[in-house]
Design an enzyme around this catalytic site. Structure first.
Site, mmCIF file in Angstrom:
data_model
loop_
_atom_site.group_PDB
_atom_site.id
_atom_site.type_symbol
_atom_site.label_atom_id
_atom_site.label_comp_id
_atom_site.label_asym_id
_atom_site.label_seq_id
_atom_site.Cartn_x
_atom_site.Cartn_y
_atom_site.Cartn_z
ATOM 1 N N PRO A 9 32.457 21.227 33.392
ATOM 2 C CA PRO A 9 31.478 21.493 33.969
ATOM 3 C C PRO A 9 30.748 22.641 35.271
ATOM 4 C CG PRO A 9 30.737 19.066 34.617
ATOM 5 C CD PRO A 9 32.221 19.840 34.645
ATOM 6 N N ASN A 10 30.588 23.628 34.812
ATOM 7 C CA ASN A 10 30.004 24.501 35.486
ATOM 8 C C ASN A 10 31.067 25.583 35.915
ATOM 9 O OD1 ASN A 10 26.946 24.056 35.400
ATOM 10 N ND2 ASN A 10 27.946 22.339 37.190
ATOM 11 N N ARG A 17 28.591 31.700 40.725
ATOM 12 C CA ARG A 17 28.489 30.664 41.020
ATOM 13 C C ARG A 17 28.339 30.610 42.603
ATOM 14 N NH1 ARG A 17 30.444 25.010 40.165
ATOM 15 N NH2 ARG A 17 29.201 23.529 40.862
ATOM 16 N N TYR A 22 33.426 29.071 46.248
ATOM 17 C CA TYR A 22 34.395 29.329 44.677
ATOM 18 C C TYR A 22 34.715 30.695 44.329
ATOM 19 C CZ TYR A 22 32.096 24.566 43.673
ATOM 20 O OH TYR A 22 31.787 23.337 43.284
ATOM 21 N N ASN A 71 40.347 20.567 35.810
ATOM 22 C CA ASN A 71 39.641 20.392 37.459
ATOM 23 C C ASN A 71 38.879 19.873 35.848
ATOM 24 O OD1 ASN A 71 37.634 21.014 38.698
ATOM 25 N ND2 ASN A 71 38.360 23.153 39.410
ATOM 26 N N ALA A 74 32.687 18.349 38.469
ATOM 27 C CA ALA A 74 31.680 16.989 38.999
ATOM 28 C C ALA A 74 32.284 15.451 37.941
ATOM 29 C CB ALA A 74 30.194 16.938 39.019
ATOM 30 N N HIS A 77 34.054 12.940 39.931
ATOM 31 C CA HIS A 77 34.199 11.971 40.707
ATOM 32 C C HIS A 77 33.233 10.468 40.270
ATOM 33 C CE1 HIS A 77 34.838 14.904 43.305
ATOM 34 N NE2 HIS A 77 34.179 15.487 42.589
ATOM 35 N N ASP A 84 40.074 7.493 32.388
ATOM 36 C CA ASP A 84 40.884 6.461 31.468
ATOM 37 C C ASP A 84 42.299 7.140 30.611
ATOM 38 O OD1 ASP A 84 40.574 4.062 32.426
ATOM 39 O OD2 ASP A 84 38.465 3.962 31.022
ATOM 40 N N GLU A 95 45.932 17.461 38.820
ATOM 41 C CA GLU A 95 44.103 17.502 39.220
ATOM 42 C C GLU A 95 44.444 18.731 39.944
ATOM 43 O OE1 GLU A 95 40.484 15.461 41.484
ATOM 44 O OE2 GLU A 95 42.886 13.624 40.629
ATOM 45 N N HIS A 97 41.484 21.217 42.646
ATOM 46 C CA HIS A 97 39.975 21.729 42.548
ATOM 47 C C HIS A 97 40.507 22.998 43.606
ATOM 48 C CE1 HIS A 97 38.701 17.798 41.073
ATOM 49 N NE2 HIS A 97 39.579 16.821 41.783
ATOM 50 N N ILE A 98 39.312 23.366 43.047
ATOM 51 C CA ILE A 98 38.624 25.130 43.721
ATOM 52 C C ILE A 98 38.981 24.402 45.388
ATOM 53 C CG2 ILE A 98 38.277 27.251 44.077
ATOM 54 C CD1 ILE A 98 37.765 26.856 40.998
ATOM 55 N N SER A 99 38.041 23.719 46.106
ATOM 56 C CA SER A 99 37.784 23.830 47.212
ATOM 57 C C SER A 99 38.284 22.577 47.900
ATOM 58 C CB SER A 99 35.911 23.729 47.056
ATOM 59 O OG SER A 99 36.131 22.571 46.818
ATOM 60 N N ARG A 104 33.900 18.419 51.562
ATOM 61 C CA ARG A 104 32.149 18.605 51.033
ATOM 62 C C ARG A 104 31.254 17.015 51.277
ATOM 63 N NH1 ARG A 104 32.512 21.669 46.110
ATOM 64 N NH2 ARG A 104 30.848 21.738 46.255
ATOM 65 N N ARG A 108 31.670 13.336 46.017
ATOM 66 C CA ARG A 108 33.147 13.792 45.983
ATOM 67 C C ARG A 108 34.343 13.814 46.736
ATOM 68 N NH1 ARG A 108 31.078 18.718 43.361
ATOM 69 N NH2 ARG A 108 28.746 19.239 44.654
#
Length: 140
Positions: A9-10, A17, A22, A71, A74, A77, A84, A95, A97-99, A104, A108
């Protein structure tokens, strides 16, 4: 070699954003550069804001691809279902993540994906995807 990047998402809003977190490049622009740089790989992408669609895509590609870069944003988490799905499939998942999620908010810091991922790369901006891609080129 066939690898897919699955974004949650997003992430369709990258470049617009929270550019302080990001960056200001769209994912599509970054992905085009990545494809151009790695012509030896059949590189695909998928993005959805819907949890079930992410699970469906993991199940669809999870037995036929050489690697998945995930990625889940959200959902990382919150989604036991995505965790699963990663556990259920055979294709290795990295896995991403950009940040740096550990710098944070506390919520997270928990990932339902990490326990079943081949590895985790975070905090290097969009280059986190590049590093994940490179991980599939090295012998394990």
């Amino acid at each position: 070699m066939k690898i897919i990047i699955i974004n949650g998402p997003n992430l369709n809003l990258l470049g617009k954003r929270e550019t302080d977190v990001y960056g200001d490049q769209s994912f599509q622009d970054f992905f085009t550069q990545l494809q151009f740089k790695h012509t030896e790989v059949e590189l695909q992408q998928f993005q959805s804001n819907i949890e079930g669609e992410l699970i469906d895509k993991l199940q669809e590609v999870g037995y036929d691809y050489d690697g998945i870069i995930l990625n889940a944003a959200a959902y990382t988490h919150t989604s036991i279902g995505i965790g699963d799905a990663v556990k259920a499939i055979e294709t290795p998942v990295v896995e991403v993540h950009i940040s740096n999620t550990f710098s944070r908010e506390d919520f997270r810091h928990k990932s339902y994906i990490s326990p079943n991922a081949q590895g985790i790369i975070l905090g290097f901006g969009l280059q986190s995807y590049e590093l994940a891609l490179q991980s599939f080129f090295t012998e394990k």
